[in-house]
Design a protein around this motif. Structure first.
Motif, PDB file in Angstrom:
ATOM      1  N   THR A 161       0.832  -1.205   0.000  1.00 19.58           N
ATOM      2  CA  THR A 161       0.000   0.000   0.000  1.00 19.58           C
ATOM      3  C   THR A 161       0.866   1.254   0.000  1.00 19.58           C
ATOM      4  OG1 THR A 161      -1.733  -1.167   1.200  1.00 19.58           O
ATOM      5  CG2 THR A 161      -1.822   1.220   1.221  1.00 19.58           C
ATOM      6  N   LYS A 162       1.917   1.261   0.812  1.00 19.97           N
ATOM      7  CA  LYS A 162       2.818   2.414   0.836  1.00 19.97           C
ATOM      8  C   LYS A 162       3.509   2.587  -0.503  1.00 19.97           C
ATOM      9  CE  LYS A 162       3.790   2.461   5.795  1.00 19.97           C
ATOM     10  NZ  LYS A 162       4.816   2.274   6.847  1.00 19.97           N
ATOM     11  N   LEU A 163       3.878   1.485  -1.112  1.00 22.05           N
ATOM     12  CA  LEU A 163       4.527   1.538  -2.417  1.00 22.05           C
ATOM     13  C   LEU A 163       3.575   2.094  -3.472  1.00 22.05           C
ATOM     14  CD1 LEU A 163       7.045   0.794  -4.088  1.00 22.05           C
ATOM     15  CD2 LEU A 163       6.005  -1.432  -4.461  1.00 22.05           C
ATOM     16  N   VAL A 164       2.348   1.628  -3.441  1.00 25.38           N
ATOM     17  CA  VAL A 164       1.350   2.116  -4.409  1.00 25.38           C
ATOM     18  C   VAL A 164       1.111   3.609  -4.224  1.00 25.38           C
ATOM     19  CG1 VAL A 164      -1.105   2.000  -5.013  1.00 25.38           C
ATOM     20  CG2 VAL A 164       0.208  -0.095  -4.714  1.00 25.38           C
ATOM     21  N   ASN A 165       1.010   4.026  -2.988  1.00 25.10           N
ATOM     22  CA  ASN A 165       0.749   5.440  -2.723  1.00 25.10           C
ATOM     23  C   ASN A 165       1.927   6.330  -3.102  1.00 25.10           C
ATOM     24  OD1 ASN A 165      -1.825   4.961  -1.790  1.00 25.10           O
ATOM     25  ND2 ASN A 165      -1.160   4.704   0.324  1.00 25.10           N
ATOM     26  N   SER A 166       3.110   5.758  -3.173  1.00 28.34           N
ATOM     27  CA  SER A 166       4.275   6.569  -3.496  1.00 28.34           C
ATOM     28  C   SER A 166       4.594   6.606  -4.990  1.00 28.34           C
ATOM     29  CB  SER A 166       5.494   6.051  -2.724  1.00 28.34           C
ATOM     30  OG  SER A 166       5.892   4.798  -3.242  1.00 28.34           O
ATOM     31  N   ILE A 167       3.861   5.854  -5.796  1.00 25.87           N
ATOM     32  CA  ILE A 167       4.131   5.837  -7.237  1.00 25.87           C
ATOM     33  C   ILE A 167       3.645   7.143  -7.855  1.00 25.87           C
ATOM     34  CG2 ILE A 167       3.573   4.720  -9.429  1.00 25.87           C
ATOM     35  CD1 ILE A 167       3.295   2.101  -7.898  1.00 25.87           C
ATOM     36  N   PRO A 168       4.562   7.902  -8.479  1.00 30.10           N
ATOM     37  CA  PRO A 168       4.155   9.172  -9.088  1.00 30.10           C
ATOM     38  C   PRO A 168       3.605   8.958 -10.507  1.00 30.10           C
ATOM     39  CG  PRO A 168       6.531   8.941  -9.213  1.00 30.10           C
ATOM     40  CD  PRO A 168       6.001   7.722  -8.500  1.00 30.10           C
ATOM     41  N   VAL A 169       2.310   9.029 -10.647  1.00 32.45           N
ATOM     42  CA  VAL A 169       1.652   8.964 -11.962  1.00 32.45           C
ATOM     43  C   VAL A 169       0.545   9.997 -11.978  1.00 32.45           C
ATOM     44  CG1 VAL A 169       2.173   6.555 -12.491  1.00 32.45           C
ATOM     45  CG2 VAL A 169       0.180   7.082 -11.131  1.00 32.45           C
TER      46      VAL A 169
ATOM     47  N   GLU B  12      -6.532   0.947  -8.128  1.00 33.44           N
ATOM     48  CA  GLU B  12      -7.661   0.018  -8.157  1.00 33.44           C
ATOM     49  C   GLU B  12      -7.199  -1.372  -8.586  1.00 33.44           C
ATOM     50  OE1 GLU B  12     -11.875  -0.621 -10.513  1.00 33.44           O
ATOM     51  OE2 GLU B  12     -11.079   1.399 -10.308  1.00 33.44           O
ATOM     52  N   ARG B  13      -6.363  -1.437  -9.613  1.00 38.47           N
ATOM     53  CA  ARG B  13      -5.865  -2.726 -10.080  1.00 38.47           C
ATOM     54  C   ARG B  13      -5.028  -3.414  -8.995  1.00 38.47           C
ATOM     55  NH1 ARG B  13      -3.165  -1.819 -15.790  1.00 38.47           N
ATOM     56  NH2 ARG B  13      -3.380  -4.064 -16.019  1.00 38.47           N
ATOM     57  N   ILE B  14      -4.169  -2.647  -8.348  1.00 33.82           N
ATOM     58  CA  ILE B  14      -3.331  -3.239  -7.302  1.00 33.82           C
ATOM     59  C   ILE B  14      -4.185  -3.682  -6.122  1.00 33.82           C
ATOM     60  CG2 ILE B  14      -1.539  -2.735  -5.603  1.00 33.82           C
ATOM     61  CD1 ILE B  14      -0.138  -1.094  -7.753  1.00 33.82           C
ATOM     62  N   ASN B  15      -5.175  -2.899  -5.753  1.00 34.09           N
ATOM     63  CA  ASN B  15      -6.083  -3.312  -4.670  1.00 34.09           C
ATOM     64  C   ASN B  15      -6.823  -4.593  -5.027  1.00 34.09           C
ATOM     65  OD1 ASN B  15      -5.431  -1.315  -2.833  1.00 34.09           O
ATOM     66  ND2 ASN B  15      -6.951   0.113  -3.633  1.00 34.09           N
ATOM     67  N   ASN B  16      -7.212  -4.710  -6.292  1.00 33.59           N
ATOM     68  CA  ASN B  16      -7.867  -5.942  -6.743  1.00 33.59           C
ATOM     69  C   ASN B  16      -6.914  -7.127  -6.634  1.00 33.59           C
ATOM     70  OD1 ASN B  16     -10.277  -4.648  -7.298  1.00 33.59           O
ATOM     71  ND2 ASN B  16      -9.809  -4.335  -9.460  1.00 33.59           N
ATOM     72  N   TYR B  17      -5.660  -6.919  -7.002  1.00 35.98           N
ATOM     73  CA  TYR B  17      -4.663  -7.988  -6.875  1.00 35.98           C
ATOM     74  C   TYR B  17      -4.482  -8.376  -5.407  1.00 35.98           C
ATOM     75  CZ  TYR B  17      -3.223  -7.241 -11.757  1.00 35.98           C
ATOM     76  OH  TYR B  17      -3.184  -7.138 -13.114  1.00 35.98           O
ATOM     77  N   ILE B  18      -4.425  -7.396  -4.550  1.00 37.02           N
ATOM     78  CA  ILE B  18      -4.261  -7.670  -3.118  1.00 37.02           C
ATOM     79  C   ILE B  18      -5.453  -8.468  -2.591  1.00 37.02           C
ATOM     80  CG2 ILE B  18      -4.177  -6.610  -0.812  1.00 37.02           C
ATOM     81  CD1 ILE B  18      -2.516  -4.348  -2.078  1.00 37.02           C
ATOM     82  N   GLN B  19      -6.659  -8.090  -3.021  1.00 34.81           N
ATOM     83  CA  GLN B  19      -7.852  -8.822  -2.580  1.00 34.81           C
ATOM     84  C   GLN B  19      -7.824 -10.258  -3.091  1.00 34.81           C
ATOM     85  OE1 GLN B  19     -11.142  -6.439  -3.902  1.00 34.81           O
ATOM     86  NE2 GLN B  19     -11.031  -5.047  -2.140  1.00 34.81           N
ATOM     87  N   GLU B  20      -7.382 -10.444  -4.326  1.00 30.82           N
ATOM     88  CA  GLU B  20      -7.292 -11.799  -4.866  1.00 30.82           C
ATOM     89  C   GLU B  20      -6.272 -12.621  -4.079  1.00 30.82           C
ATOM     90  OE1 GLU B  20      -6.986 -12.434  -9.123  1.00 30.82           O
ATOM     91  OE2 GLU B  20      -7.926 -10.492  -9.474  1.00 30.82           O
TER      92      GLU B  20
END
Length: 94
Positions: A58-66, A76-84
């Motif tokens: 989660t910290k890594l996702v939040n730090s990605i500059p896009v 959203e895609r990463i959260n879906n992967y985490i849920q899976e």
């Protein structure tokens, strides 16, 4: 007199034997409990590691500059992967 002493010793031997059986049963029960508790601790440690990994992701996702639109889609895609992954871990834990 010797006969009485022998009977007393036999009675004591019987009592000691019964007490030994009780202690052995209790020891066996405690060993089973220790095994169960160790297993429980291992499961909880594994769950804790999973949560730590989720926090890191989660910290890594939040730090990605896009850009904002791409960021929301990526999160959203990463959260879906985490849920899976969580669902798979839960399924494998059963």
């Amino acid at each position: 007199m010797i006969h009485e002493e022998l009977q007393r010793l036999e009675k004591l031997a019987t009592q000691v034997s019964k007490k030994l059986e009780q202690i052995e049963e209790q020891n066996l029960m405690l060993k089973h409990e220790v095994d169960f508790l160790r297993s429980s601790i291992k499961e909880k440690d594994a769950a804790l590691e999973d949560f730590k990994n989720q926090i890191k992701i989660t910290k890594l996702v939040n730090s990605i500059p896009v850009e904002n639109i791409e960021s929301a889609e990526l999160r959203e895609r990463i959260n879906n992967y985490i849920q899976e992954i969580d669902n798979i871990i839960a399924y494998l834990s059963e």
